[in-house]
Design an enzyme around this catalytic site. Structure first.
Site, PDB file in Angstrom:
ATOM      1  N   SER A 253      13.172  17.289  73.054  1.00 43.03           N
ATOM      2  CA  SER A 253      11.748  17.042  72.812  1.00 43.03           C
ATOM      3  C   SER A 253      11.117  15.874  73.568  1.00 43.03           C
ATOM      4  O   SER A 253      10.205  16.089  74.340  1.00 43.03           O
ATOM      5  CB  SER A 253      11.504  16.869  71.314  1.00 43.03           C
ATOM      6  N   LYS A 254      11.596  14.662  73.327  1.00 39.08           N
ATOM      7  CA  LYS A 254      10.869  13.568  73.959  1.00 39.08           C
ATOM      8  C   LYS A 254      11.494  13.056  75.260  1.00 39.08           C
ATOM      9  O   LYS A 254      10.806  12.840  76.238  1.00 39.08           O
ATOM     10  CB  LYS A 254      10.685  12.398  73.006  1.00 39.08           C
ATOM     11  N   ARG A 255      12.771  12.855  75.278  1.00 38.62           N
ATOM     12  CA  ARG A 255      13.402  12.265  76.439  1.00 38.62           C
ATOM     13  C   ARG A 255      13.599  13.246  77.595  1.00 38.62           C
ATOM     14  O   ARG A 255      13.334  14.412  77.485  1.00 38.62           O
ATOM     15  CB  ARG A 255      14.777  11.747  76.064  1.00 38.62           C
TER      16      ARG A 255
END
Length: 482
Positions: A253-255
């Site tokens: 998701s974010k990294r």
RNA sequence: GGCGCCAUCGUCUAGUGGUUAGGACGCCGGCCUCUCAAGCCGGUAACACGGGUUCGAUCCCCGUUGGCGCUACCA
């Protein structure tokens, strides 16, 4: 005799299409196409707070971009619709009421607070948090009393006193102890169905034969399995695909690199390459082939060759795959994909030379976002010399060459093609005792402003005589000044 | 915490009860070449650990460890 395959991809319209979802969609689509079955798209928008039309639009757009066309669903219809769960509330209510009437479900009047407390206590004691059964055996009059108090009940399914076994095509037999399952809610107090309930009702009614979805749904399958038997529907076959993780094994998701289709599109990956790469993430070709067309994938796809372990997304390999597709796809496809990148960088993609320029630079391209930088030398706008190019031009041996070169190219009768260019360049060079690198590098620097690039003859041909001559003249002037 | 899934080069993976454990990306080197790519050739690097079962385990079983997931009136 097996039933014709019917599979579905059922996203929630709560954001962009994530890579994991894209791969799930792809596997469903590949399976359907390989089996000659039906691929259905269903929008799971029962979470009214988070679902948006905008999100649905983006997801459908991403699927279309990938080329994953659906046979039934939003926009195309089908005999099992509607295909948005928000438009099926009546169907869920009927099913819930049937379960209620059969005594397989019951109304529950417990408050959020009570439920939270129970959950907390259970967790503190190391037990599985599950419904304590407070409303399980309420009498008719007790229920009426709660209704009179104005409590809007939820509807819960009565859980069985037996373990549940899920047979998974990818993971084999998975057992869940009966203590894992409480009387779970199927219909919320506002009448909307919960995820597990809506999914089962829809999958059953839509005749889904294989549920191919991500691994995070494996625990849900226990509940869904139960729902099938309570509802009297035959369950489909389940196949739980692993999740995609980032390079460091954390959630995607974010990294890490590219995580959404939108981002991949912006960076200039071809849809065929994305599909190719995504398929390789968790599935392997029986002959270990890696560069595969859409047709290749459809022909070879097999659930049996899908891996059970999580796969890490790898930017480098995606680029490698994309490079192959960029070089090997029909030029028209690459040109069409390249246009927006050229246009947004301010280059004229209607230029008659554009397809040929793309054809030339695609050799060294791994993503279209790098296209503007590669095609810049072919245009007059912002033409400039890199520092290293200036050095080549100002070399003592090359200085005197440019004026002569300009005259020679200007004197060429007819079109200045690659072969003609090279022969003129070489003959002018030999007059000055220049050849090989010492000849080509200054010429390349003068014509393109760069020290790297495609074969110089082809570059010159696309530049055209006028630009070749004027850039030689400009280089002569530059060399003079130094 | 409980329950579940997973575990082969850094990454994606193939594979078998007995293999020099194979391929691909990346990386390194070479060839080609006006340069950069591409292409070709070569190199680098792995069966998480501990117990079993077995003549023999990377492979089968159990455990440990680690990663991930689920544990909602989210999906």
């Amino acid at each position: 005799m097996t039933k014709p395959v019917r599979v579905r991809f059922a996203p929630s319209p709560t954001g962009h299409l994530h890579l994991g979802n894209a791969r799930t969609a792809l596997f469903n689509w590949l399976f359907a196409r390989h089996e000659g079955g039906t691929f259905i798209l269903r929008v799971e928008d029962t979470d009214t707070a988070r679902s948006t039309d905008e999100s649905e639009r983006m997801i459908l757009d991403d699927l279309k971009w990938l080329g994953l066309d659906w046979d039934e669903g939003p926009g195309v219809g089908g005999e099992f619709g509607p295909y948005r769960q928000s438009e099926r509330t009546g169907i869920y209510r009927e099913h819930a009421e049937r379960l209620l009437a059969d005594g397989k479900a019951f109304t529950c009047y417990c408050s959020d607070e009570t439920l939270d407390e129970n959950r907390k206590r259970a967790r503190d004691e190391g037990r599985v948090p599950q419904y304590d059964g407070a409303c399980r055996h309420l009498s008719e009059s007790e229920r009426r009393a709660r209704e009179l108090d104005g409590v809007r009940p939820t509807i819960r399914l009565r859980a069985p006193d037996a373990d549940i076994v899920v047979e998974d095509m990818i993971r084999g037999r998975v057992e869940f102890g009966k203590e894992m399952l409480g009387d779970f809610i199927i219909l919320r107090s506002d009448g909307r169905p919960t995820y597990n309930f809506a999914v089962v009702v829809d999958d059953a009614l839509m005749g889904i034969t294989h549920v191919i979805r991500a691994e995070d749904h494996l625990p849900n399958t226990m509940r869904q399995q139960l729902l099938y038997s309570r509802l009297g529907y035959e369950p489909p076959l389940f196949a739980h695909v692993s999740l995609i993780v980032a390079q460091d094994r954390s959630k995607l998701s974010k990294r890490g690199g590219a995580t959404s289709l939108q981002k991949l599109r912006r960076e200039g990956f071809l849809p065929g390459a994305v599909i190719n790469y995504l398929a390789l993430l968790g599935w392997s070709h029986p002959e270990a082939k890696e560069i595969l067309s859409r047709e290749d994938l459809v022909g070879a796809f097999d659930l049996k060759r899908v891996s059970a372990s999580a796969a890490a997304f790898d930017d480098d390999k995606l680029e490698w795959v994309n490079g192959h597709h960029l070089r090997e796809s029909p030029l028209s496809i690459v040109v069409a994909a390249a246009k927006p990148f050229a246009v947004s960088a301010g280059f004229d993609s209607d230029d008659a030379r554009f397809p040929a320029i793309v054809d030339l630079v695609r050799e060294g391209l791994d993503r279209l976002s790098n296209l503007p930088g590669e095609i810049a030398p072919f245009y007059d706008r912002d033409f400039d010399l890199e520092p290293e190019a200036k050095e080549w031009i100002s070399l003592h041996e090359s200085r005197q060459m440019f004026a002569a070169l300009a005259d020679a190219f200007a004197a060429v009768p007819g079109k200045l093609d690659a072969a003609e260019f090279k022969s003129v360049l070489k003959s002018q060079g030999s007059a000055l005792g220049l050849k090989g690198k010492a000849l080509f590098m200054p010429a390349r620097a003068a014509l393109t402003g760069r020290t790297h690039g495609p074969a110089l003859g082809s570059v010159a041909e696309l530049l055209g005589r006028e630009r070749v001559v004027s850039r030689c003249l400009a280089a002569a002037g530059d060399a003079e000044r130094q």
